[in-house]
Design an enzyme around this catalytic site. Structure first.
Site, PDB file in Angstrom:
ATOM      1  N   PRO A   2       6.644   0.919   3.863  1.00 58.72           N
ATOM      2  CA  PRO A   2       5.858   0.591   5.205  1.00 58.72           C
ATOM      3  C   PRO A   2       4.510   1.160   4.666  1.00 58.72           C
ATOM      4  O   PRO A   2       4.125   2.333   4.278  1.00 58.72           O
ATOM      5  CB  PRO A   2       6.575   1.580   6.104  1.00 58.72           C
ATOM      6  CG  PRO A   2       7.781   2.007   5.592  1.00 58.72           C
ATOM      7  CD  PRO A   2       7.677   2.129   4.224  1.00 58.72           C
ATOM      8  N   GLU A   3       3.746  -0.109   4.779  1.00 55.22           N
ATOM      9  CA  GLU A   3       2.403   0.317   4.801  1.00 55.22           C
ATOM     10  C   GLU A   3       1.870   0.443   6.196  1.00 55.22           C
ATOM     11  O   GLU A   3       2.476   0.532   7.232  1.00 55.22           O
ATOM     12  CB  GLU A   3       1.569  -0.626   3.812  1.00 55.22           C
ATOM     13  CG  GLU A   3       2.233  -0.766   2.523  1.00 55.22           C
ATOM     14  CD  GLU A   3       1.508  -1.878   1.787  1.00 55.22           C
ATOM     15  OE1 GLU A   3       0.241  -2.034   1.678  1.00 55.22           O
ATOM     16  OE2 GLU A   3       1.983  -2.505   0.919  1.00 55.22           O
TER      17      GLU A   3
END
Length: 269
Positions: A2-3
């Site tokens: 996840p960014e």
DNA sequence: CGGGCGTCCTGTTCGC
DNA sequence: TGCGAACAGGACGCCC
């Protein structure tokens, strides 16, 4: 995994379920995450959740007296479920609320973290972080100042937490494509105009992805179990040898600092 | 100090 | 088909 957009999507997904609820219990099936979970996290029991915030890729659960800080690492995700839902493999932690709702954390690779701290300022992980990309603090003047004398590729620089937070491997390639800058360009060689374009591109790519619920490559799910839809908007990431949507020449890929990087040799200079 | 790279972990995909 | 190698969204921490 996840960014920033995926973490923000997770925050927006869990906020309505957690806010103003009281923590009944923590169920820790696997304490060995990136750092072992601090047993003091039990102090969260009986406390009300005041707010769910975000700093960089960290989710911050603000309690009456202290904070639970969650990082999703590469393969982590959060879901809202009911208390008696059986736990499956890799579902390491449940935050149980006194209304029977649980926040369940899944993370096969265990690169993520659940941290406890009485005061946010005490957390070393948050101390040296650069500005949030979606605030005015991150602007062309700031980035221009940061790239002076930096001999690393611009892609490596924008992925550096000390410079700006939240830009991971996907959005680094996407932002540089939007700004028409080759990722292997040495940071200090960018012109002022290029820096201005890059800052705008980073903001735009992240904002658009948040609107789409983030990017699902494999594992990432929104908290309601749906995938993120930004994958449909990706221009270069994961598209090696496919044709550029803009100029129809094949997308290139190359390792930069051990990370796979995608770009269009024709559109980006 | 800046910059390069190994490391934590499991699952999936790729190539022989 | 089978098996091992390579690779995957992060980021700390050690080395020179």
């Amino acid at each position: 995994m996840p960014e920033l957009p995926e973490v923000e999507t997770s925050r927006l997904g869990i906020l309505p379920y957690l806010k103003d609820q009281t923590i009944a219990a923590l169920v820790i099936r696997q304490p060995k995450l990136r750092w072992p979970i601090d047993p003091d996290i039990e102090l969260a029991k009986g406390q009300r959740i005041i707010d769910v915030k975000r700093r960089a890729k960290y989710l911050l659960l603000q309690l009456e007296h202290g904070w639970i800080v969650i990082h999703l690492g590469m393969s982590g995700s959060l879901r809202i479920l009911l208390e008696d839902t059986p736990a499956q493999k890799h579902e390491h932690v449940d935050l149980v609320l006194d209304n029977g709702v649980i926040l369940r954390y899944t993370d096969p690779r265990r690169f993520g973290a659940w941290l406890w701290t009485p005061f946010l300022e005490w957390l070393p992980q948050l101390k040296k972080l650069g500005p949030e990309p979606l605030t005015d603090e991150f602007n062309a003047e700031y980035l221009h100042q940061q790239i002076a004398n930096k001999k690393v590729p611009i892609k490596t620089l924008i992925m550096d937490n000390h410079i700006v937070v939240g830009v991971g491997n996907i959005y680094a390639s996407e932002s540089l494509f939007m700004a028409k800058i080759l990722p292997m360009r040495i940071a200090s060689t960018l012109t002022q105009d290029e820096v201005t374009l890059l800052v705008a591109a980073i903001k735009r790519v992240l904002e658009q992805s948040i609107k789409q619920g983030g990017t699902t490559l494999k594992d990432f799910l929104q908290t309601d179990g749906k995938p993120g839809y930004f994958v449909q908007q990706l221009q270069v990431y994961g598209r090696a040898q496919h044709l550029c949507f803009t100029c129809h020449t094949p997308i290139c890929s190359q390792k930069i600092a051990q990370r796979n990087t995608f770009y269009c040799q024709n559109c980006q200079k």
